[in-house]
Design a protein around this motif. Structure first.
Motif, PDB file in Angstrom:
ATOM      1  N   TYR A  87       0.843  -1.194   0.000  1.00 12.97           N
ATOM      2  CA  TYR A  87       0.000   0.000   0.000  1.00 12.97           C
ATOM      3  C   TYR A  87       0.883   1.251   0.000  1.00 12.97           C
ATOM      4  O   TYR A  87       0.670   2.180  -0.779  1.00 12.97           O
ATOM      5  CB  TYR A  87      -0.920  -0.011   1.224  1.00 12.97           C
ATOM      6  N   ILE A  88       1.871   1.271   0.870  1.00 12.11           N
ATOM      7  CA  ILE A  88       2.752   2.433   0.986  1.00 12.11           C
ATOM      8  C   ILE A  88       3.500   2.668  -0.320  1.00 12.11           C
ATOM      9  O   ILE A  88       3.580   3.796  -0.809  1.00 12.11           O
ATOM     10  CB  ILE A  88       3.711   2.284   2.180  1.00 12.11           C
ATOM     11  N   LYS A  89       4.036   1.621  -0.911  1.00 13.54           N
ATOM     12  CA  LYS A  89       4.766   1.771  -2.176  1.00 13.54           C
ATOM     13  C   LYS A  89       3.862   2.298  -3.281  1.00 13.54           C
ATOM     14  O   LYS A  89       4.269   3.168  -4.063  1.00 13.54           O
ATOM     15  CB  LYS A  89       5.400   0.442  -2.574  1.00 13.54           C
ATOM     16  N   LEU A  90       2.648   1.796  -3.356  1.00 14.45           N
ATOM     17  CA  LEU A  90       1.703   2.280  -4.371  1.00 14.45           C
ATOM     18  C   LEU A  90       1.367   3.751  -4.139  1.00 14.45           C
ATOM     19  O   LEU A  90       1.406   4.558  -5.064  1.00 14.45           O
ATOM     20  CB  LEU A  90       0.429   1.436  -4.369  1.00 14.45           C
ATOM     21  N   CYS A  91       1.046   4.100  -2.901  1.00 15.74           N
ATOM     22  CA  CYS A  91       0.642   5.483  -2.614  1.00 15.74           C
ATOM     23  C   CYS A  91       1.785   6.471  -2.793  1.00 15.74           C
ATOM     24  O   CYS A  91       1.569   7.576  -3.289  1.00 15.74           O
ATOM     25  CB  CYS A  91       0.056   5.577  -1.211  1.00 15.74           C
ATOM     26  N   VAL A  92       3.000   6.081  -2.416  1.00 14.51           N
ATOM     27  CA  VAL A  92       4.149   6.961  -2.650  1.00 14.51           C
ATOM     28  C   VAL A  92       4.305   7.193  -4.146  1.00 14.51           C
ATOM     29  O   VAL A  92       4.574   8.309  -4.599  1.00 14.51           O
ATOM     30  CB  VAL A  92       5.438   6.384  -2.020  1.00 14.51           C
ATOM     31  N   VAL A 111       1.625   9.131   3.679  1.00 17.05           N
ATOM     32  CA  VAL A 111       1.094   7.797   3.382  1.00 17.05           C
ATOM     33  C   VAL A 111       0.887   7.005   4.669  1.00 17.05           C
ATOM     34  O   VAL A 111      -0.106   6.300   4.816  1.00 17.05           O
ATOM     35  CB  VAL A 111       2.008   7.054   2.388  1.00 17.05           C
ATOM     36  N   GLU A 112       1.809   7.123   5.605  1.00 16.86           N
ATOM     37  CA  GLU A 112       1.647   6.455   6.903  1.00 16.86           C
ATOM     38  C   GLU A 112       0.380   6.961   7.601  1.00 16.86           C
ATOM     39  O   GLU A 112      -0.382   6.176   8.160  1.00 16.86           O
ATOM     40  CB  GLU A 112       2.868   6.690   7.800  1.00 16.86           C
ATOM     41  N   ASP A 113       0.180   8.280   7.573  1.00 18.13           N
ATOM     42  CA  ASP A 113      -1.035   8.857   8.166  1.00 18.13           C
ATOM     43  C   ASP A 113      -2.278   8.356   7.434  1.00 18.13           C
ATOM     44  O   ASP A 113      -3.288   8.020   8.071  1.00 18.13           O
ATOM     45  CB  ASP A 113      -0.994  10.388   8.124  1.00 18.13           C
ATOM     46  N   TRP A 115      -2.577   5.574   5.864  1.00 18.72           N
ATOM     47  CA  TRP A 115      -2.777   4.163   6.211  1.00 18.72           C
ATOM     48  C   TRP A 115      -3.654   4.039   7.458  1.00 18.72           C
ATOM     49  O   TRP A 115      -4.564   3.219   7.505  1.00 18.72           O
ATOM     50  CB  TRP A 115      -1.446   3.454   6.433  1.00 18.72           C
ATOM     51  N   GLU A 116      -3.386   4.859   8.452  1.00 15.58           N
ATOM     52  CA  GLU A 116      -4.165   4.802   9.690  1.00 15.58           C
ATOM     53  C   GLU A 116      -5.645   5.043   9.410  1.00 15.58           C
ATOM     54  O   GLU A 116      -6.497   4.347   9.963  1.00 15.58           O
ATOM     55  CB  GLU A 116      -3.631   5.805  10.712  1.00 15.58           C
ATOM     56  N   ASP A 117      -5.937   6.000   8.548  1.00 17.50           N
ATOM     57  CA  ASP A 117      -7.336   6.287   8.196  1.00 17.50           C
ATOM     58  C   ASP A 117      -7.915   5.207   7.289  1.00 17.50           C
ATOM     59  O   ASP A 117      -9.014   4.700   7.535  1.00 17.50           O
ATOM     60  CB  ASP A 117      -7.453   7.640   7.478  1.00 17.50           C
ATOM     61  N   ASN A 118      -7.181   4.867   6.240  1.00 24.60           N
ATOM     62  CA  ASN A 118      -7.722   3.965   5.220  1.00 24.60           C
ATOM     63  C   ASN A 118      -7.803   2.508   5.666  1.00 24.60           C
ATOM     64  O   ASN A 118      -8.667   1.766   5.203  1.00 24.60           O
ATOM     65  CB  ASN A 118      -6.902   4.069   3.932  1.00 24.60           C
ATOM     66  N   SER A 119      -6.932   2.082   6.553  1.00 24.34           N
ATOM     67  CA  SER A 119      -6.962   0.688   7.007  1.00 24.34           C
ATOM     68  C   SER A 119      -8.000   0.470   8.100  1.00 24.34           C
ATOM     69  O   SER A 119      -8.358  -0.677   8.391  1.00 24.34           O
ATOM     70  CB  SER A 119      -5.590   0.265   7.519  1.00 24.34           C
TER      71      SER A 119
END
Length: 153
Positions: A87-92, A111-113, A115-119
């Protein structure tokens, strides 16, 4: 401006490999010569007036097809979910396409932030969470309320 699978070094018959060198090579297109895409604003719709129209686009066949293409190409874990690392690699990668003065450290924090919302507290994204995440990108970055524009994003 649009984001497509070709921008993410994906092609028919090839699986998505975010570790490939090509993964971080990008093209950036501007709508105008003077203002980068990410700084452009639209006056075509207001949030309140367009929410229902925008919500309808979420499950439009063209939008669904575009998001499904990403889903099928991403690696999944043993439970069929997309792991945080992918997910992080795609979003970056998406951020790099959208922001011309891309700063990787800043993008990783964002992206880390996200992730917290989207996951929603999950350790990996199932199809529904992944779908919502990509639709949100298209919704935020599309200028018009148009299924083709959302799908091309």
């Amino acid at each position: 401006f649009f984001l497509s699978l070709s921008h993410l070094s994906m092609s028919a018959g090839n699986s998505f490999n975010p570790d490939e060198e090509e993964f971080y090579k990008v093209q950036y297109e501007k709508i105008t010569d003077d203002v980068p895409y990410y700084l452009q604003k639209t006056t075509n719709f207001s949030f309140l007036q367009s929410q229902a129209e925008r919500d309808k686009l979420k499950y439009h066949p063209k939008v669904r097809s575009a998001i499904n293409q990403f889903w099928t190409l991403l690696s999944k874990n043993e439970t069929g979910k997309v792991e945080k690392e992918d997910y992080i690699k795609l979003c970056v990668r998406i951020y790099k396409l959208l922001i011309p003065d891309f700063d990787e450290e800043e993008a990783l924090k964002l992206v880390e932030d996200d992730w917290e919302d989207n996951s929603r507290g999950s350790d990996a994204l199932d199809y529904a969470l992944f779908y919502d995440t990509l639709f949100q990108f298209a919704d935020l970055w599309s200028i018009n309320i148009d299924p083709v524009e959302y799908a091309d994003f």
